[in-house]
Design an enzyme around this catalytic site. Structure first.
Site, short mmCIF file in Angstrom:
data_model
loop_
_atom_site.label_atom_id
_atom_site.label_comp_id
_atom_site.label_asym_id
_atom_site.label_seq_id
_atom_site.Cartn_x
_atom_site.Cartn_y
_atom_site.Cartn_z
N CYS A 1 -32.27 25.12 40.59
CA CYS A 1 -32.28 26.60 39.99
C CYS A 1 -32.07 27.47 40.84
O CYS A 1 -31.99 27.10 42.38
CB CYS A 1 -33.42 26.65 39.30
SG CYS A 1 -33.99 25.70 37.96
N ARG B 1 -25.86 27.20 40.72
CA ARG B 1 -26.96 26.24 40.99
C ARG B 1 -27.77 25.92 39.59
O ARG B 1 -28.70 24.94 39.65
CB ARG B 1 -28.04 27.05 41.85
CG ARG B 1 -27.69 27.20 43.12
CD ARG B 1 -28.78 27.72 44.02
NE ARG B 1 -29.91 26.97 44.05
CZ ARG B 1 -30.06 26.07 45.22
NH1 ARG B 1 -28.98 26.00 45.91
NH2 ARG B 1 -31.18 25.18 45.06
N TRP C 1 -31.51 25.27 35.79
CA TRP C 1 -30.95 23.89 35.33
C TRP C 1 -32.19 23.38 35.00
O TRP C 1 -33.14 22.98 35.50
CB TRP C 1 -30.44 23.27 36.73
CG TRP C 1 -29.68 22.21 36.28
CD1 TRP C 1 -28.25 21.64 35.79
CD2 TRP C 1 -30.20 20.65 36.27
NE1 TRP C 1 -28.29 20.62 35.49
CE2 TRP C 1 -29.21 19.89 35.80
CE3 TRP C 1 -31.36 20.11 37.06
CZ2 TRP C 1 -29.50 18.45 35.87
CZ3 TRP C 1 -31.67 18.96 36.89
CH2 TRP C 1 -30.71 17.97 36.39
N ASN D 1 -38.05 26.66 41.57
CA ASN D 1 -36.99 25.80 41.66
C ASN D 1 -37.70 24.17 42.03
O ASN D 1 -38.35 24.67 43.39
CB ASN D 1 -35.83 26.22 42.58
CG ASN D 1 -34.81 25.02 42.72
OD1 ASN D 1 -34.60 24.11 42.11
ND2 ASN D 1 -34.31 25.17 44.15
N GLY D 2 -37.57 23.36 41.35
CA GLY D 2 -38.28 21.96 41.82
C GLY D 2 -38.86 21.35 40.56
O GLY D 2 -38.81 21.70 39.66
N GLU E 1 -13.95 8.91 44.14
CA GLU E 1 -13.86 10.20 44.23
C GLU E 1 -12.81 11.08 42.72
O GLU E 1 -13.10 11.91 42.22
CB GLU E 1 -13.32 10.95 45.34
CG GLU E 1 -13.47 12.41 45.61
CD GLU E 1 -14.75 13.02 45.24
OE1 GLU E 1 -14.57 14.20 44.91
OE2 GLU E 1 -15.88 12.28 45.32
N LYS F 1 -14.19 13.28 39.89
CA LYS F 1 -13.75 14.45 39.52
C LYS F 1 -13.38 15.03 38.05
O LYS F 1 -13.48 15.81 37.61
CB LYS F 1 -12.44 14.75 40.56
CG LYS F 1 -12.76 15.13 42.04
CD LYS F 1 -13.57 16.67 42.22
CE LYS F 1 -14.58 16.59 43.08
NZ LYS F 1 -15.66 15.79 43.29
N GLU G 1 -16.38 15.12 35.97
CA GLU G 1 -17.40 16.22 36.18
C GLU G 1 -16.62 17.53 35.52
O GLU G 1 -17.37 18.02 34.70
CB GLU G 1 -17.34 16.42 37.65
CG GLU G 1 -18.20 15.61 38.44
CD GLU G 1 -18.27 15.97 39.78
OE1 GLU G 1 -19.36 16.22 40.44
OE2 GLU G 1 -17.34 16.18 40.55
N HIS H 1 -11.07 -8.64 37.77
CA HIS H 1 -12.48 -9.20 37.41
C HIS H 1 -13.23 -8.42 36.03
O HIS H 1 -14.59 -8.36 36.29
CB HIS H 1 -13.57 -9.38 38.59
CG HIS H 1 -12.70 -10.27 39.36
ND1 HIS H 1 -12.95 -11.69 39.54
CD2 HIS H 1 -12.00 -9.92 40.57
CE1 HIS H 1 -12.38 -12.28 40.53
NE2 HIS H 1 -11.63 -11.13 41.11
N LYS I 1 -24.59 22.70 41.64
CA LYS I 1 -24.07 22.43 42.59
C LYS I 1 -24.88 21.53 43.56
O LYS I 1 -24.47 20.66 44.53
CB LYS I 1 -23.54 23.66 43.35
CG LYS I 1 -22.93 23.53 44.56
CD LYS I 1 -21.57 22.86 44.43
CE LYS I 1 -20.81 22.89 45.92
NZ LYS I 1 -19.53 22.11 45.43
#
Length: 610
Positions: free
Chosen positions: A2, A27, A74, A100-101, A483, A487, A490, A506, A605
């Site tokens: 947050c 955030r 968040w 935040n936490g 990656e 992307k 996301e 496989h 983020k």
């Protein structure tokens, strides 16, 4: 994850708090709220949804106050609704707190407070803390009650607290979640989860350490440790400016940051390349050459995109410096008993420098007496301060939640570290000079790749409705496949997987049909011929193939549906060039699907909670 903002001074707090929240929205954006001290108590306004919803609720109804705290959330404990939004308040409304936490013993504390007669209006762990402060506050200043409450708390927190019972001050504290103080002029003091929250008002910041709390008043700030003694936390200057966190004419931060990569890569290398010596100058680790000379093994620990960068680093360091490397998910590393013998260096990679799992992995390595190194972007971040030495990326702020320029900057920083270590082992000056020359032209090669933007946007139109994607690569290109798939997931919400190309046989090959787009990383490198064979296998099953190549690739002509050509460079630097088309592809597909590319659903983020 947050975002927290606080302000006390001579100006109206509401616009300053809202401006700071907007710069922290990456955030978290499940809900937003603020608490104002207006001389008539604590006024709290909060709304589920993004900050604009809160702003619309305030618009036309000014709330005059020169002190306040604000929050963008968040969600962890409790759904993203108005009761669970922050600030959380005491029962009588005279204390407000943003957090935040995660408070790990919140259930135990909740039961104890309920037994004392407290009732709870939310599902959050945060409400437990504000009631605990109220319960313990018998007399004296607010900060004494906050410190007493935090001594009862287990877990991670960054908090800001105000109260009408002790006005004209903000109390802030941190343990495991980032928080800093902004030292303004003319009696202005600010607080924020990172410098983006305060940069509009000041460049002078004070980074709090774990276990610190501070009292902000118009007269200044004082910092303390929870044990009770005052501590000195010096002022540092933020080196980037406000323009760095504006869109600058781009439709989205993600696109802006993709196009910033020529300059961000140049900044990573600035002053660090020694062409005549075929070496790298890394000021952050030069004083530790003796320690590095004794390194027999490197453990890289990271999460998400940074973990993918670590995989590329593993291949580079082993091949060119001859040092065994293991890459560990930080979230797994911390919960097992890894073998960490003497002579092991723990290298942490984190854009924010605040990633909770990566920090925990570092602390475990330090507990065992090992040297630690950081590769981070955020100056003054916790990882930067807690590691023994490291490399700053100097890539500038990255606002888009999906990392782009930070990833390629991490790759170049790891290439510099590889060069540095290689030259102190078996690498010749001639070989080192060749690497330096290729690094020097990398920014201009990235500019060439970015000229493919229109071509890739047209390509995206053909695949915007795909339900699944497969990304394949071998060697240095395997992490790029991971990656690229990340992307796309996301920002577009399309299911995508990255695989080593040979592993396709496989299992994943069962998924390939005429509806399956397959992105194949096929630059001209030592295992190019093997990748061509993998392309044949996909084509035989009617897969739709997008190939990223570094020359005309005659072997693939007529076998792939689309070909994206990037410049050629050394194999270990090719990931910098091959990843950028995948960033653009993900971006354009997401935009065409109507997705919020800068603030994808359910993401934030900086992951500062477990």
């Amino acid at each position: 994850m947050c975002g927290i903002v606080g302000y006390i001074g001579g100006r109206q707090a509401t616009p300053i708090l809202l401006s700071g929240l907007k710069r922290l929205e990456y955030r978290g954006y499940d809900s937003a709220g603020l608490a104002l001290l207006n001389g008539e108590g604590v006024k709290v306004l909060k709304k589920p949804g993004k900050i604009r919803v809160l702003e619309e609720a305030i618009d036309g109804h000014p709330h005059l106050a020169t002190c306040g705290i604000a929050h963008t959330r968040w969600a962890t404990h409790g759904a993203p609704n108005e009761p669970n939004a922050h600030p959380q308040t005491s029962s009588n409304g005279d204390i407000a707190l943003v957090h935040n936490g995660i408070i790990e013993n919140s259930d135990v504390l909740r039961a104890q407070l309920q037994a004392e007669g407290y009732t709870f209006a939310s599902e959050t762990d945060t409400e437990v803390v504000v009631h605990l402060i109220d319960f313990l506050w018998k007399d004296g200043p607010l900060e004494n009650a906050v410190a007493a409450a935090l001594r009862e708390v287990d877990g991670a927190y960054g908090i800001a607290v105000v109260s009408s019972r002790d006005p004209e001050k903000i109390v802030v504290a941190r343990n495991g979640s980032p928080l800093l103080i902004g030292v303004g002029q003319d009696g202005e003091m600010l607080a924020g989860s990172d410098a983006a929250a305060v940069i509009e008002r000041t460049r002078d910041v004070v980074y709090l350490d774990d276990g610190d709390y501070a009292v902000l008043t118009p007269e200044g700030y004082r910092t303390y440790h929870l044990e009770g003694h005052e501590v000195d936390r010096g002022v540092q200057e933020v080196t980037w400016d406000l323009d760095s966190i504006e869109k600058g004419g781009y439709e989205h931060f993600m696109l802006k940051e993709i196009f910033e990569q020529p300059s961000s890569l140049a900044d990573v290398m600035r002053g660090r390349l020694l062409e005549d010596q075929g070496d790298a100058r890394l000021g952050g680790i030069l004083a530790h050459q003796f320690d590095l000379g004794r390194i027999q093994r490197i453990v890289i620990t990271a999460c998400g995109t940074s973990w993918h960068a670590g995989l590329v680093g593993e291949y580079m360091i082993e091949e060119l410096a001859g040092i065994p490397v293991t890459v560990e998910y930080a979230s797994e590393f911390r919960y097992r008993n890894p073998v960490l013998e003497d002579g092991t260096l723990t290298l942490a990679i984190s854009q924010s420098g605040e990633t909770a799992d990566t920090l925990a992995a570092l602390k475990e390595a330090q507990r065992r007496g090992l040297k630690t190194m950081g590769v981070v972007n955020a100056v003054g971040s916790t990882i930067a301060r807690q590691t023994d030495f490291g490399i700053y990326l100097h890539a500038g702020p990255e606002i888009g939640v999906a990392s782009t320029k930070a990833f390629t900057s991490q790759l170049v920083a790891l290439a510099l570290f590889t060069l540095f270590m290689g030259r102190r082992r078996e690498m010749s000056a001639l070989e080192g000079a060749g690497i330096v020359q290729h690094l020097q032209v990398l920014p201009s090669q990235v500019e060439e790749v970015l000229k493919l933007n229109d071509e890739i946007r047209d390509l995206a139109a053909s695949y915007r409705d795909a339900r699944n994607f497969l990304y394949l690569g071998r060697g240095y290109q395997f992490p790029v496949a991971l990656e690229g798939a990340l992307k796309l997931k996301e920002v577009s919400y399309i299911h995508a997987e990255g695989y080593p190309a040979a592993e396709m046989k496989h299992g994943p090959i069962a998924l390939i049909d005429e509806e399956m787009p397959v992105v194949v990383l096929a630059p001209r490198d030592p295992i190019y011929g093997k990748v061509v064979s993998n392309v044949e296998e996909v084509k035989a099953r009617n897969g739709r193939i997008i190939a990223v190549v570094s020359d005309d690739a005659p072997e693939l002509q007529g076998k792939v549906d689309h070909m994206i050509k990037v410049p050629h460079t050394l194999p270990h630097l090719l990931p910098v060039l091959t990843t950028i088309p995948l960033q653009l592809l993900a971006y354009h597909i997401a935009v065409m699907r109507g997705c919020d590319v800068d603030q994808p659903r359910n993401l934030a983020k900086s992951v500062t909670v477990e």
